[in-house]
Scaffold this motif. Sequence first.
Motif, PDB file in Angstrom:
ATOM      1  N   ILE A  47      51.902  41.404  36.023  1.00 35.71           N
ATOM      2  CA  ILE A  47      51.917  41.665  34.582  1.00 35.71           C
ATOM      3  C   ILE A  47      50.722  41.011  33.909  1.00 35.71           C
ATOM      4  CG2 ILE A  47      53.122  41.027  32.443  1.00 35.71           C
ATOM      5  CD1 ILE A  47      55.707  41.821  33.770  1.00 35.71           C
ATOM      6  N   TYR A  57      57.037  45.865  34.547  1.00 33.55           N
ATOM      7  CA  TYR A  57      58.055  45.255  33.695  1.00 33.55           C
ATOM      8  C   TYR A  57      59.454  45.680  34.135  1.00 33.55           C
ATOM      9  CZ  TYR A  57      54.346  44.035  30.347  1.00 33.55           C
ATOM     10  OH  TYR A  57      53.238  43.511  29.740  1.00 33.55           O
ATOM     11  N   ILE A  76      61.947  40.720  28.857  1.00 34.92           N
ATOM     12  CA  ILE A  76      60.909  41.560  29.468  1.00 34.92           C
ATOM     13  C   ILE A  76      61.165  43.034  29.169  1.00 34.92           C
ATOM     14  CG2 ILE A  76      61.853  42.081  31.783  1.00 34.92           C
ATOM     15  CD1 ILE A  76      58.373  40.617  31.056  1.00 34.92           C
TER      16      ILE A  76
END
Length: 232
Positions: A47, A57, A76
Amino acid sequence: MIKKITMICILMFLSFICYGQSNFARGEEFFMRNNPSQAVVFLERAISDDPANAITYLYLGIVYEQLDRTDDAITIYRRVLPSAGRLSANVANNLGNVYFQRGINDMAEQYYTQAIGFDSGFPNAYLGRANTRVKVGNTQNALLDYEQYLRLDPRSTQRSNIEQLINLIRTEAATAELRRLMAEEEERRLAEERQKLLDTVSASLQSVADSSRGISSGTESVEHYEGEFVLD
């Protein structure tokens, strides 16, 4: 010299790309192997390498769930949801799942509904929302969601269980309606019986009142004696 510097920059750029791909690839590999404790390290790095990759994600949120880090999973998922694109329904559905597991039913239903808004043909969102609605007692709308889920996923491994659940809910609803009608009938019968007794008592009191009007005090029939009353 300039060529050398340019080459170094290119190599550094390629190295950065490969590093990013390596983190995602390794994280995905551990994720597919159901090894969340290893996957989480590389997915978090991935990420940082590519903040725009929505699938990272999604993977990381699932890994957080597997590790019982539900707060991190919610964070998230919510972070990526506005930019999840074609994965929006998946992300919203996963948010619904997390809230369902935590017993926050209003939020669970909200995100399942949002997932359906993103993709009306997303079967799992209907199933999740149906389960949530059963928990809060909204069984009639739950039936609609279960039926829609089975239409969208007719080969579901849960089909038999869901059909049994649908039949059970319908039976419970029919039983509840029968009890309601019986209770109304019993209430009506008791009300009629009460009214009859009240009418009887009222009529009895009226009879007593009427008969009491004919009772004389007897003062008119008492003879009046003048003088003294003498005993022999």
